[in-house]
Design a protein around this motif. Structure first.
Motif, PDB file in Angstrom:
ATOM      1  N   LEU A   1       0.821  -1.206   0.000  1.00 14.10           N
ATOM      2  CA  LEU A   1       0.000   0.000   0.000  1.00 14.10           C
ATOM      3  C   LEU A   1       0.859   1.262   0.000  1.00 14.10           C
ATOM      4  O   LEU A   1       0.493   2.272  -0.612  1.00 14.10           O
ATOM      5  N   LYS A   2       1.991   1.201   0.659  1.00 10.42           N
ATOM      6  CA  LYS A   2       2.901   2.355   0.681  1.00 10.42           C
ATOM      7  C   LYS A   2       3.439   2.644  -0.711  1.00 10.42           C
ATOM      8  O   LYS A   2       3.451   3.795  -1.171  1.00 10.42           O
ATOM      9  N   VAL A   3       3.879   1.602  -1.412  1.00  8.98           N
ATOM     10  CA  VAL A   3       4.400   1.772  -2.768  1.00  8.98           C
ATOM     11  C   VAL A   3       3.284   2.181  -3.723  1.00  8.98           C
ATOM     12  O   VAL A   3       3.490   2.988  -4.633  1.00  8.98           O
ATOM     13  N   ALA A   4       2.075   1.667  -3.503  1.00  7.16           N
ATOM     14  CA  ALA A   4       0.940   1.967  -4.390  1.00  7.16           C
ATOM     15  C   ALA A   4       0.649   3.466  -4.445  1.00  7.16           C
ATOM     16  O   ALA A   4       0.152   3.965  -5.472  1.00  7.16           O
ATOM     17  N   LYS A   5       0.939   4.178  -3.377  1.00  3.40           N
ATOM     18  CA  LYS A   5       0.678   5.619  -3.351  1.00  3.40           C
ATOM     19  C   LYS A   5       1.508   6.371  -4.396  1.00  3.40           C
ATOM     20  O   LYS A   5       1.142   7.460  -4.824  1.00  3.40           O
ATOM     21  N   LYS A   6       2.612   5.772  -4.817  1.00  2.00           N
ATOM     22  CA  LYS A   6       3.462   6.394  -5.831  1.00  2.00           C
ATOM     23  C   LYS A   6       2.937   6.131  -7.242  1.00  2.00           C
ATOM     24  O   LYS A   6       3.453   6.686  -8.207  1.00  2.00           O
ATOM     25  N   TYR A   7       1.919   5.262  -7.349  1.00  2.00           N
ATOM     26  CA  TYR A   7       1.366   4.899  -8.652  1.00  2.00           C
ATOM     27  C   TYR A   7      -0.152   5.089  -8.617  1.00  2.00           C
ATOM     28  O   TYR A   7      -0.921   4.125  -8.561  1.00  2.00           O
ATOM     29  N   PRO A   8      -0.613   6.340  -8.652  1.00  2.00           N
ATOM     30  CA  PRO A   8      -2.046   6.624  -8.484  1.00  2.00           C
ATOM     31  C   PRO A   8      -2.938   6.042  -9.578  1.00  2.00           C
ATOM     32  O   PRO A   8      -4.153   5.927  -9.374  1.00  2.00           O
ATOM     33  N   ASP A   9      -2.368   5.680 -10.710  1.00  2.00           N
ATOM     34  CA  ASP A   9      -3.177   5.114 -11.792  1.00  2.00           C
ATOM     35  C   ASP A   9      -3.336   3.594 -11.691  1.00  2.00           C
ATOM     36  O   ASP A   9      -3.982   2.975 -12.543  1.00  2.00           O
ATOM     37  N   ILE A  10      -2.738   3.003 -10.663  1.00  2.00           N
ATOM     38  CA  ILE A  10      -2.822   1.553 -10.494  1.00  2.00           C
ATOM     39  C   ILE A  10      -3.570   1.241  -9.198  1.00  2.00           C
ATOM     40  O   ILE A  10      -3.145   1.640  -8.112  1.00  2.00           O
ATOM     41  N   LYS A  11      -4.690   0.563  -9.327  1.00  4.26           N
ATOM     42  CA  LYS A  11      -5.502   0.178  -8.174  1.00  4.26           C
ATOM     43  C   LYS A  11      -4.831  -0.963  -7.417  1.00  4.26           C
ATOM     44  O   LYS A  11      -4.614  -2.050  -7.975  1.00  4.26           O
ATOM     45  N   PRO A  12      -4.463  -0.782  -6.126  1.00  7.42           N
ATOM     46  CA  PRO A  12      -3.886  -1.889  -5.346  1.00  7.42           C
ATOM     47  C   PRO A  12      -4.989  -2.789  -4.804  1.00  7.42           C
ATOM     48  O   PRO A  12      -5.963  -2.316  -4.230  1.00  7.42           O
ATOM     49  N   ILE A  13      -4.859  -4.081  -5.014  1.00  3.32           N
ATOM     50  CA  ILE A  13      -5.848  -5.049  -4.550  1.00  3.32           C
ATOM     51  C   ILE A  13      -5.177  -5.982  -3.542  1.00  3.32           C
ATOM     52  O   ILE A  13      -4.216  -6.673  -3.859  1.00  3.32           O
ATOM     53  N   ILE A  14      -5.701  -5.988  -2.330  1.00  2.00           N
ATOM     54  CA  ILE A  14      -5.121  -6.793  -1.255  1.00  2.00           C
ATOM     55  C   ILE A  14      -5.732  -8.183  -1.260  1.00  2.00           C
ATOM     56  O   ILE A  14      -6.947  -8.349  -1.377  1.00  2.00           O
ATOM     57  N   GLY A  15      -4.884  -9.178  -1.145  1.00  2.00           N
ATOM     58  CA  GLY A  15      -5.377 -10.546  -1.104  1.00  2.00           C
ATOM     59  C   GLY A  15      -4.377 -11.479  -0.463  1.00  2.00           C
ATOM     60  O   GLY A  15      -3.337 -11.058   0.070  1.00  2.00           O
ATOM     61  N   CYS A  16      -4.666 -12.760  -0.522  1.00  2.00           N
ATOM     62  CA  CYS A  16      -3.787 -13.781   0.037  1.00  2.00           C
ATOM     63  C   CYS A  16      -4.139 -15.124  -0.597  1.00  2.00           C
ATOM     64  O   CYS A  16      -5.311 -15.386  -0.890  1.00  2.00           O
ATOM     65  N   GLU A  17      -3.132 -15.944  -0.848  1.00  2.00           N
ATOM     66  CA  GLU A  17      -3.386 -17.316  -1.258  1.00  2.00           C
ATOM     67  C   GLU A  17      -3.334 -18.176  -0.004  1.00  2.00           C
ATOM     68  O   GLU A  17      -2.257 -18.499   0.499  1.00  2.00           O
ATOM     69  N   VAL A  18      -4.517 -18.492   0.522  1.00  2.00           N
ATOM     70  CA  VAL A  18      -4.584 -19.229   1.782  1.00  2.00           C
ATOM     71  C   VAL A  18      -4.484 -20.725   1.522  1.00  2.00           C
ATOM     72  O   VAL A  18      -4.709 -21.215   0.414  1.00  2.00           O
ATOM     73  N   TYR A  19      -4.144 -21.449   2.578  1.00  2.00           N
ATOM     74  CA  TYR A  19      -4.126 -22.909   2.550  1.00  2.00           C
ATOM     75  C   TYR A  19      -5.392 -23.418   3.236  1.00  2.00           C
ATOM     76  O   TYR A  19      -5.724 -22.973   4.344  1.00  2.00           O
ATOM     77  N   VAL A  20      -6.088 -24.333   2.590  1.00  2.00           N
ATOM     78  CA  VAL A  20      -7.333 -24.876   3.134  1.00  2.00           C
ATOM     79  C   VAL A  20      -7.093 -26.308   3.616  1.00  2.00           C
ATOM     80  O   VAL A  20      -6.614 -27.157   2.853  1.00  2.00           O
ATOM     81  N   ALA A  21      -7.416 -26.555   4.860  1.00  2.00           N
ATOM     82  CA  ALA A  21      -7.219 -27.888   5.444  1.00  2.00           C
ATOM     83  C   ALA A  21      -8.157 -28.900   4.790  1.00  2.00           C
ATOM     84  O   ALA A  21      -9.302 -28.574   4.460  1.00  2.00           O
ATOM     85  N   PRO A  22      -7.720 -30.145   4.617  1.00  2.00           N
ATOM     86  CA  PRO A  22      -8.587 -31.171   4.021  1.00  2.00           C
ATOM     87  C   PRO A  22      -9.761 -31.535   4.920  1.00  2.00           C
ATOM     88  O   PRO A  22     -10.808 -31.954   4.439  1.00  2.00           O
ATOM     89  N   ARG A  23      -9.575 -31.373   6.237  1.00  2.00           N
ATOM     90  CA  ARG A  23     -10.670 -31.595   7.189  1.00  2.00           C
ATOM     91  C   ARG A  23     -10.855 -30.287   7.967  1.00  2.00           C
ATOM     92  O   ARG A  23     -11.026 -29.241   7.366  1.00  2.00           O
ATOM     93  N   SER A  24     -10.857 -30.338   9.265  1.00  2.00           N
ATOM     94  CA  SER A  24     -10.927 -29.128  10.075  1.00  2.00           C
ATOM     95  C   SER A  24      -9.526 -28.543  10.267  1.00  2.00           C
ATOM     96  O   SER A  24      -8.533 -29.278  10.239  1.00  2.00           O
ATOM     97  N   ARG A  25      -9.449 -27.235  10.482  1.00  2.00           N
ATOM     98  CA  ARG A  25      -8.149 -26.606  10.758  1.00  2.00           C
ATOM     99  C   ARG A  25      -7.593 -27.071  12.099  1.00  2.00           C
ATOM    100  O   ARG A  25      -6.403 -26.896  12.381  1.00  2.00           O
ATOM    101  N   PHE A  26      -8.426 -27.670  12.927  1.00  2.00           N
ATOM    102  CA  PHE A  26      -7.979 -28.169  14.225  1.00  2.00           C
ATOM    103  C   PHE A  26      -7.460 -29.605  14.141  1.00  2.00           C
ATOM    104  O   PHE A  26      -6.834 -30.090  15.085  1.00  2.00           O
ATOM    105  N   ASP A  27      -7.741 -30.288  13.031  1.00  3.64           N
ATOM    106  CA  ASP A  27      -7.256 -31.658  12.846  1.00  3.64           C
ATOM    107  C   ASP A  27      -5.797 -31.633  12.407  1.00  3.64           C
ATOM    108  O   ASP A  27      -5.458 -30.987  11.416  1.00  3.64           O
ATOM    109  N   LYS A  28      -4.955 -32.363  13.130  1.00  2.00           N
ATOM    110  CA  LYS A  28      -3.517 -32.324  12.853  1.00  2.00           C
ATOM    111  C   LYS A  28      -2.913 -33.719  13.021  1.00  2.00           C
ATOM    112  O   LYS A  28      -2.045 -33.954  13.856  1.00  2.00           O
TER     113      LYS A  28
END
Length: 267
Positions: free
Chosen positions: A50-77
């Motif tokens: 977001l800090k760098v994006a301010k230097k490029y006002p013509d480019i829309k910054p989109i925040i995201g993440c590639e999350v990991y999804v557990a095959p069962r519950s996130r509590f199953d280990k």
């Protein structure tokens, strides 16, 4: 035009190579109206993004993440049963979506960590509002099921994600980096019956493949032959060529600019 919505920066540890400033500079050079950050399992780079994006006002910054999804519950280990995980791209539509993404990623580390920080269906349903989801790369659940020859399970997963995020907020990614596995499942991905985001490719790892290949990075991260020039920040013309080669004769499709515009309208 084209917008990269699946992008890894140097904050995707041992995977992405591109610095955030170089990503914006390349996006500006190519005339792209927006740029996303979707690092693996973390949001470490968002503040700098977001800090760098301010230097490029013509480019829309989109925040995201590639999350990991557990095959069962996130509590199953349990070793073996829970050692695997699926990838899923999440993009923020608005401030509420950003806060929900923070909660998801935090819970993944605090509650769901097992080899990687993981979310699960229960918490995705709880914090889905304000987010757009993309089916991700070959490591996504839908591509994995298709690669295993289980179209029914892949279709069921697509319907589940559409139910969680809303049918207008879930998109199938079509990636083509020249990998045999990708080409094998592309026809089936286009038959999913949900919205398609016509990438032709995605999963950007670096700015320029040839400079990356000459650097020390391939040895440092355990270079895979799957990494190639199609995983660099790519021009709109190249994307158009890939899309044409896909033969996407369907009335139920979207493109990255349309999705980015939706994100921009919901700040």
């Amino acid at each position: 035009s084209f917008v990269h919505l699946h992008v890894h920066t140097q904050y995707s540890i041992l995977d992405g190579q591109a610095s955030i400033s170089s990503l914006f500079e390349r996006a500006k050079e190519l005339g792209m109206p927006a740029l996303a950050i979707t690092d693996h399992g973390n949001m470490y780079g968002v503040k700098e993004f977001l800090k760098v994006a301010k230097k490029y006002p013509d480019i829309k910054p989109i925040i995201g993440c590639e999350v990991y999804v557990a095959p069962r519950s996130r509590f199953d280990k349990v070793h073996g049963l829970d050692s695997d995980r699926y990838h899923l791209i999440l993009l923020c539509k608005n401030e509420h979506g950003y806060k929900n993404l923070l909660k998801l990623v935090s819970s993944a580390w605090v509650d769901g960590f097992y080899t990687k920080p993981r979310v699960d269906r229960e918490i995705l349903e709880k914090y889905s509002e304000g987010l757009i989801a993309l089916s991700a790369c070959l490591a996504g659940k839908i591509p994995r099921k298709l690669s295993a020859g289980d179209y029914a399970a892949a279709k069921q997963t697509a319907m589940e994600y559409a139910a969680i995020f809303g049918k207008d907020n879930f998109f199938i990614e079509l990636q083509n980096h020249g990998m045999i596995e990708q080409k094998q499942i592309l026809p089936q991905l286009m038959e999913m019956g949900v919205q398609l985001i016509i990438f032709g490719q995605g999963d950007q790892q670096y700015i320029d493949y040839f400079n990356w290949a000459k650097s020390q990075w391939p040895d440092q991260i355990g270079f895979s032959s799957d990494y190639n020039e199609e995983m660099a920040i790519t021009t709109s013309d190249t994307i158009t060529t890939y899309n044409n080669n896909l033969g996407t004769a369907t009335t139920n499709q979207a493109n990255s600019v349309m999705v980015a515009a939706t994100l921009a309208q919901n700040e």
